[in-house]
Design a protein around this motif. Sequence first.
Motif, PDB file in Angstrom:
ATOM      1  N   LYS A  64       0.841  -1.202   0.000  1.00  0.00           N
ATOM      2  CA  LYS A  64       0.000   0.000   0.000  1.00  0.00           C
ATOM      3  C   LYS A  64       0.872   1.247   0.000  1.00  0.00           C
ATOM      4  O   LYS A  64       0.550   2.233  -0.640  1.00  0.00           O
ATOM      5  N   GLN A  65       1.959   1.173   0.738  1.00  0.00           N
ATOM      6  CA  GLN A  65       2.882   2.299   0.823  1.00  0.00           C
ATOM      7  C   GLN A  65       4.290   1.765   0.593  1.00  0.00           C
ATOM      8  O   GLN A  65       4.743   0.867   1.284  1.00  0.00           O
ATOM      9  N   LYS A  66       5.004   2.320  -0.374  1.00  0.00           N
ATOM     10  CA  LYS A  66       6.343   1.853  -0.707  1.00  0.00           C
ATOM     11  C   LYS A  66       7.344   2.410   0.302  1.00  0.00           C
ATOM     12  O   LYS A  66       7.438   3.613   0.493  1.00  0.00           O
ATOM     13  N   LYS A  67       8.098   1.509   0.982  1.00  0.00           N
ATOM     14  CA  LYS A  67       9.059   1.923   1.994  1.00  0.00           C
ATOM     15  C   LYS A  67      10.482   1.947   1.448  1.00  0.00           C
ATOM     16  O   LYS A  67      11.286   2.766   1.858  1.00  0.00           O
ATOM     17  N   TYR A  68      10.813   1.006   0.552  1.00  0.00           N
ATOM     18  CA  TYR A  68      12.177   0.871   0.064  1.00  0.00           C
ATOM     19  C   TYR A  68      12.177   0.921  -1.456  1.00  0.00           C
ATOM     20  O   TYR A  68      11.230   0.502  -2.108  1.00  0.00           O
TER      21      TYR A  68
END
Length: 78
Positions: free
Chosen positions: A58-62
């Motif tokens: 849902k949310q790109k961290k890397y």
Amino acid sequence: MATGSALKSLIPAMDYGKMKRWQHVFKILSEPEPTMGHTPRNEVWRKNKSVLWHYPAKQKKYEIPLFFVYSLFNKPIF
């Protein structure tokens, strides 16, 4: 009266610290079950029985994704 004191020595004293732990366990067990469903996935590659799935976040961290491969040669020794 001597028998009453003998019986009291057999009964363990109340440990209120342990009661707090059990309250926490009861709280966890009485919570409603989480909603479960299928995680969305996309088939990226397929060959014979092997399939590579991509699970979009849902949310790109890397920026660089991790790719894990299970070892087919090492077996656990029991």
